[in-house]
Design a protein around this motif. Sequence first.
Motif, PDB file in Angstrom:
ATOM      1  N   GLU A  45       0.834  -1.212   0.000  1.00 49.71           N
ATOM      2  CA  GLU A  45       0.000   0.000   0.000  1.00 49.71           C
ATOM      3  C   GLU A  45       0.864   1.255   0.000  1.00 49.71           C
ATOM      4  N   PHE A  46       1.912   1.261   0.841  1.00 50.12           N
ATOM      5  CA  PHE A  46       2.836   2.401   0.842  1.00 50.12           C
ATOM      6  C   PHE A  46       3.428   2.605  -0.547  1.00 50.12           C
ATOM      7  N   ALA A  47       3.922   1.530  -1.153  1.00 49.38           N
ATOM      8  CA  ALA A  47       4.564   1.627  -2.465  1.00 49.38           C
ATOM      9  C   ALA A  47       3.613   2.238  -3.493  1.00 49.38           C
ATOM     10  N   GLY A  48       2.364   1.793  -3.480  1.00 49.38           N
ATOM     11  CA  GLY A  48       1.384   2.322  -4.425  1.00 49.38           C
ATOM     12  C   GLY A  48       1.062   3.788  -4.181  1.00 49.38           C
ATOM     13  N   LYS A  49       0.878   4.151  -2.927  1.00 50.53           N
ATOM     14  CA  LYS A  49       0.519   5.532  -2.602  1.00 50.53           C
ATOM     15  C   LYS A  49       1.676   6.506  -2.799  1.00 50.53           C
ATOM     16  N   LEU A  50       2.900   6.030  -2.605  1.00 55.57           N
ATOM     17  CA  LEU A  50       4.068   6.907  -2.720  1.00 55.57           C
ATOM     18  C   LEU A  50       4.744   6.809  -4.084  1.00 55.57           C
ATOM     19  N   ASP A  51       4.275   5.872  -4.910  1.00 48.96           N
ATOM     20  CA  ASP A  51       4.831   5.653  -6.254  1.00 48.96           C
ATOM     21  C   ASP A  51       6.330   5.353  -6.201  1.00 48.96           C
ATOM     22  N   VAL A  52       6.702   4.430  -5.308  1.00 51.94           N
ATOM     23  CA  VAL A  52       8.087   3.956  -5.198  1.00 51.94           C
ATOM     24  C   VAL A  52       8.053   2.429  -5.116  1.00 51.94           C
ATOM     25  N   SER A  53       9.215   1.805  -5.213  1.00 54.72           N
ATOM     26  CA  SER A  53       9.275   0.343  -5.152  1.00 54.72           C
ATOM     27  C   SER A  53       9.069  -0.156  -3.720  1.00 54.72           C
ATOM     28  N   GLU A  54       8.691  -1.422  -3.604  1.00 52.34           N
ATOM     29  CA  GLU A  54       8.521  -2.027  -2.284  1.00 52.34           C
ATOM     30  C   GLU A  54       9.856  -2.088  -1.544  1.00 52.34           C
ATOM     31  N   ILE A  55      10.944  -2.229  -2.265  1.00 45.32           N
ATOM     32  CA  ILE A  55      12.279  -2.251  -1.640  1.00 45.32           C
ATOM     33  C   ILE A  55      12.575  -0.908  -0.989  1.00 45.32           C
ATOM     34  N   THR A  56      12.238   0.180  -1.687  1.00 43.39           N
ATOM     35  CA  THR A  56      12.431   1.524  -1.129  1.00 43.39           C
ATOM     36  C   THR A  56      11.598   1.682   0.141  1.00 43.39           C
ATOM     37  N   VAL A  57      10.353   1.212   0.099  1.00 40.27           N
ATOM     38  CA  VAL A  57       9.478   1.300   1.270  1.00 40.27           C
ATOM     39  C   VAL A  57      10.081   0.517   2.433  1.00 40.27           C
ATOM     40  N   ARG A  58      10.577  -0.685   2.168  1.00 41.06           N
ATOM     41  CA  ARG A  58      11.171  -1.506   3.236  1.00 41.06           C
ATOM     42  C   ARG A  58      12.353  -0.784   3.888  1.00 41.06           C
ATOM     43  N   ARG A  59      13.211  -0.190   3.061  1.00 43.77           N
ATOM     44  CA  ARG A  59      14.361   0.560   3.601  1.00 43.77           C
ATOM     45  C   ARG A  59      13.890   1.717   4.475  1.00 43.77           C
ATOM     46  N   ASP A  60      12.913   2.456   3.969  1.00 45.86           N
ATOM     47  CA  ASP A  60      12.396   3.610   4.723  1.00 45.86           C
ATOM     48  C   ASP A  60      11.747   3.159   6.026  1.00 45.86           C
ATOM     49  N   LEU A  61      10.979   2.073   5.979  1.00 45.54           N
ATOM     50  CA  LEU A  61      10.308   1.583   7.185  1.00 45.54           C
ATOM     51  C   LEU A  61      11.313   1.094   8.218  1.00 45.54           C
ATOM     52  N   LYS A  62      12.375   0.458   7.760  1.00 52.12           N
ATOM     53  CA  LYS A  62      13.417   0.019   8.696  1.00 52.12           C
ATOM     54  C   LYS A  62      14.055   1.224   9.387  1.00 52.12           C
ATOM     55  N   LEU A  63      14.274   2.294   8.639  1.00 52.42           N
ATOM     56  CA  LEU A  63      14.832   3.513   9.226  1.00 52.42           C
ATOM     57  C   LEU A  63      13.867   4.107  10.255  1.00 52.42           C
ATOM     58  N   LEU A  64      12.588   4.199   9.894  1.00 49.67           N
ATOM     59  CA  LEU A  64      11.594   4.741  10.812  1.00 49.67           C
ATOM     60  C   LEU A  64      11.426   3.844  12.038  1.00 49.67           C
ATOM     61  N   LEU A 108       7.690   3.530  14.448  1.00 49.34           N
ATOM     62  CA  LEU A 108       6.742   2.495  14.089  1.00 49.34           C
ATOM     63  C   LEU A 108       7.296   1.131  14.448  1.00 49.34           C
ATOM     64  N   ARG A 109       6.452   0.148  14.248  1.00 51.45           N
ATOM     65  CA  ARG A 109       6.870  -1.234  14.415  1.00 51.45           C
ATOM     66  C   ARG A 109       6.347  -2.016  13.224  1.00 51.45           C
ATOM     67  N   LEU A 110       7.179  -2.873  12.659  1.00 52.95           N
ATOM     68  CA  LEU A 110       6.756  -3.722  11.565  1.00 52.95           C
ATOM     69  C   LEU A 110       6.296  -5.060  12.130  1.00 52.95           C
ATOM     70  N   VAL A 111       5.073  -5.447  11.784  1.00 54.50           N
ATOM     71  CA  VAL A 111       4.508  -6.715  12.225  1.00 54.50           C
ATOM     72  C   VAL A 111       3.970  -7.436  10.994  1.00 54.50           C
ATOM     73  N   ASN A 112       4.634  -8.524  10.609  1.00 53.60           N
ATOM     74  CA  ASN A 112       4.204  -9.314   9.443  1.00 53.60           C
ATOM     75  C   ASN A 112       3.988  -8.463   8.190  1.00 53.60           C
ATOM     76  N   GLY A 113       4.914  -7.561   7.907  1.00 59.14           N
ATOM     77  CA  GLY A 113       4.833  -6.731   6.711  1.00 59.14           C
ATOM     78  C   GLY A 113       3.863  -5.572   6.801  1.00 59.14           C
ATOM     79  N   VAL A 114       3.365  -5.304   7.993  1.00 61.29           N
ATOM     80  CA  VAL A 114       2.439  -4.180   8.199  1.00 61.29           C
ATOM     81  C   VAL A 114       3.095  -3.200   9.162  1.00 61.29           C
ATOM     82  N   ALA A 115       3.083  -1.928   8.787  1.00 61.12           N
ATOM     83  CA  ALA A 115       3.660  -0.885   9.640  1.00 61.12           C
ATOM     84  C   ALA A 115       2.605  -0.405  10.623  1.00 61.12           C
TER      85      ALA A 115
END
Length: 75
Positions: A26-45, A51-58
């Motif tokens: 959902e993040f990737a679609g809304k932000l128009d970036v790749s899922e890999i980019t989203v994963r990197r950003d979420l890990k930083l956040l 935030l906390r990542l739980v089973n691929g959900v932020a």
Amino acid sequence: MSGRKTDRLDRMRKMLMTENGITIREFAGKLDVSEITVRRDLKLLEKQGCLRLVNGVAIYHAAEKNGSVPGVQFK
């Protein structure tokens, strides 16, 4: 950190505050970036404690603290 990345991270934080429990796809679609980019950003956040990542959900960190995420148990 580039201005685009900073803007994207700010948008991600705001999205989480209003729509808690957003998937990577959902993040990737809304932000128009790749899922890999989203994963990197979420890990930083997550490292920053936003935030906390739980089973691929932020999950927004404030929601985690009050246990207000239905169906998710935090340890």
